[in-house]
Scaffold this motif. Structure first.
Motif, PDB file in Angstrom:
ATOM      1  N   GLN A   1       0.828  -1.204   0.000  1.00  0.00           N
ATOM      2  CA  GLN A   1       0.000   0.000   0.000  1.00  0.00           C
ATOM      3  C   GLN A   1       0.865   1.258   0.000  1.00  0.00           C
ATOM      4  O   GLN A   1       0.585   2.230  -0.709  1.00  0.00           O
ATOM      5  CB  GLN A   1      -0.929   0.009   1.220  1.00  0.00           C
ATOM      6  CG  GLN A   1      -1.899   1.194   1.220  1.00  0.00           C
ATOM      7  CD  GLN A   1      -2.737   1.256   2.477  1.00  0.00           C
ATOM      8  OE1 GLN A   1      -2.582   0.442   3.383  1.00  0.00           O
ATOM      9  NE2 GLN A   1      -3.628   2.225   2.543  1.00  0.00           N
TER      10      GLN A   1
ATOM     11  N   GLU B   1       2.430   1.777  -3.465  1.00  0.00           N
ATOM     12  CA  GLU B   1       1.452   2.258  -4.438  1.00  0.00           C
ATOM     13  C   GLU B   1       1.433   3.778  -4.503  1.00  0.00           C
ATOM     14  O   GLU B   1       1.130   4.374  -5.542  1.00  0.00           O
ATOM     15  CB  GLU B   1       0.052   1.748  -4.084  1.00  0.00           C
ATOM     16  CG  GLU B   1      -0.194   0.295  -4.435  1.00  0.00           C
ATOM     17  CD  GLU B   1      -1.585  -0.151  -4.021  1.00  0.00           C
ATOM     18  OE1 GLU B   1      -2.392   0.727  -3.610  1.00  0.00           O
ATOM     19  OE2 GLU B   1      -1.875  -1.353  -4.105  1.00  0.00           O
ATOM     20  N   HIS B   2       1.742   4.433  -3.383  1.00  0.00           N
ATOM     21  CA  HIS B   2       1.725   5.892  -3.343  1.00  0.00           C
ATOM     22  C   HIS B   2       3.110   6.479  -3.563  1.00  0.00           C
ATOM     23  O   HIS B   2       3.235   7.589  -4.106  1.00  0.00           O
ATOM     24  CB  HIS B   2       1.178   6.361  -1.990  1.00  0.00           C
ATOM     25  CG  HIS B   2      -0.258   6.012  -1.773  1.00  0.00           C
ATOM     26  ND1 HIS B   2      -1.298   6.800  -2.187  1.00  0.00           N
ATOM     27  CD2 HIS B   2      -0.831   4.915  -1.198  1.00  0.00           C
ATOM     28  CE1 HIS B   2      -2.447   6.234  -1.879  1.00  0.00           C
ATOM     29  NE2 HIS B   2      -2.200   5.083  -1.266  1.00  0.00           N
TER      30      HIS B   2
ATOM     31  N   VAL C   1      -1.248   9.673   3.311  1.00  0.00           N
ATOM     32  CA  VAL C   1      -2.132   8.510   3.338  1.00  0.00           C
ATOM     33  C   VAL C   1      -1.949   7.779   4.660  1.00  0.00           C
ATOM     34  O   VAL C   1      -0.839   7.719   5.195  1.00  0.00           O
ATOM     35  CB  VAL C   1      -1.848   7.564   2.143  1.00  0.00           C
ATOM     36  CG1 VAL C   1      -0.432   7.030   2.197  1.00  0.00           C
ATOM     37  CG2 VAL C   1      -2.850   6.424   2.097  1.00  0.00           C
TER      38      VAL C   1
END
Length: 331
Positions: free
Chosen positions: A53, A56-57, A66
């Protein structure tokens, strides 16, 4: 931005931080190396941060924040902050949200517990009040009994509200250090005198060292501290035939040592670390029957913390409990 400047920027940050250049960790600070490993500099970010996760950013290079969990420790919450700081270079920061989430959980739990504690006596009051209102033929004996129950439950609600207000007042000034010179000997004597009126089934013995130095404190709060400790000792420590409560104050190395001890049933070890939590009770039914609000030791803890002191609770099942408070001597 020069390499040395980037490293200086990262070293100035307390939270884990890294500079990523085209997917490679160019610089990191000590907090990041402690969290992710000492050899992360020069590595592909996908090897340094093994978190899908987060990657992904990070990999697209878009700035933003996030919320993620699980980096470094399972379930640990972070805010992943991504910012552009140079051509193709990103500043990655991991801001630990554990304390904020714990504080929010504590607030939610407190509101829930307070609502529950007030709802119980309120439901009792409403039930008996409705019986009094609806049953015109109720005899005088039952009317008196119902009235006494209503009065008792209303007093219990009042005690809870008063204790909640005390906690709020103490928390409102928790960062304001008291500066009045207070005599612990005088405060202790006053608290023992107050408690003596209600301690019909136990003996209170006071042992205060002569010429104790003063402490810097809030007299009203320190009196409340000793009052609460004595109330607890009387309420929970006076179940045996020979009930003795010992209150002592003496001088230590830079401290005034204040203790309240009883020879009651004691507290099981598994409960000791939680007895200063708001509304925590070792025996909820017995506490409510004896008029306890579950806030007394929480108030004591907050007062001690405001006075820069220490609190220790020692207990042996079947032998009794001692609460020891240390307060710094006034300069």
């Amino acid at each position: 931005m020069a390499s040395a400047d980037t490293q200086s920027l990262l070293d100035a940050l307390d939270e884990p931080a890294m500079a990523i250049d085209h997917g490679v960790v160019r610089h990191s600070n000590a907090a990041a190396r402690e969290l992710l490993g000492v050899g992360i500099d020069g590595k592909d970010v996908r090897l340094a941060i093994r978190h899908p996760q987060a990657l992904e950013h990070i990999l697209p290079g878009a700035a933003g924040d996030v919320e993620i969990t699980g980096i470094g420790q399972f379930g640990r919450p972070w805010t992943l902050s991504i910012r552009a700081i140079d051509q193709g270079m990103l500043l990655i920061r991991l801001i630990d949200r554990s304390a904020a989430i714990a504080a929010e959980k504590m607030r939610v739990d407190f509101v829930a517990n307070a609502s529950h504690e007030l709802r119980t006596p309120l439901s009792t009051i409403l039930g008996y009040a409705e019986s009094l209102a609806d049953d015109a033929d109720l005899d005088s004996e039952h009317r008196a009994k119902f009235g006494a129950i209503i009065r008792g439950e209303a007093k219990r609600m009042l005690r809870i509200i008063e204790d909640l207000m005390s906690l709020s007042r103490i928390e409102a000034v928790r960062f304001v250090t008291p500066d009045d010179r207070v005599s612990v000997a005088e405060v202790t004597a006053s608290a023992v005198e107050n408690a003596g009126r209600g301690a019909q089934h136990c003996s209170i013995r006071l042992d205060v060292e002569q010429q104790l130095p003063a402490v810097l404190g809030d007299r009203a709060q320190l009196l409340q501290l000793v009052d609460n400790l004595l109330s607890n000792a009387i309420r929970y420590g006076c179940e045996q035939g020979e009930c003795v409560i010992r209150v002592a104050a003496s001088r230590g190395d830079g401290w005034i040592r204040l203790s309240v001890a009883d020879n009651g049933p004691g507290i099981p070890r598994e409960h000791l670390r939680r007895v200063t939590e708001r509304f925590y009770r070792v025996d909820a039914a017995r506490s409510r029957e004896s008029g306890g609000t579950g806030l007394g030791l929480a108030i004591v803890k907050h007062i001690v913390e405001r006075h820069k002191g220490t609190l220790e609770i020692l207990s042996t099942v079947g032998a009794g409990t001692e609460v020891l408070v240390r307060l710094p001597i006034a300069p």
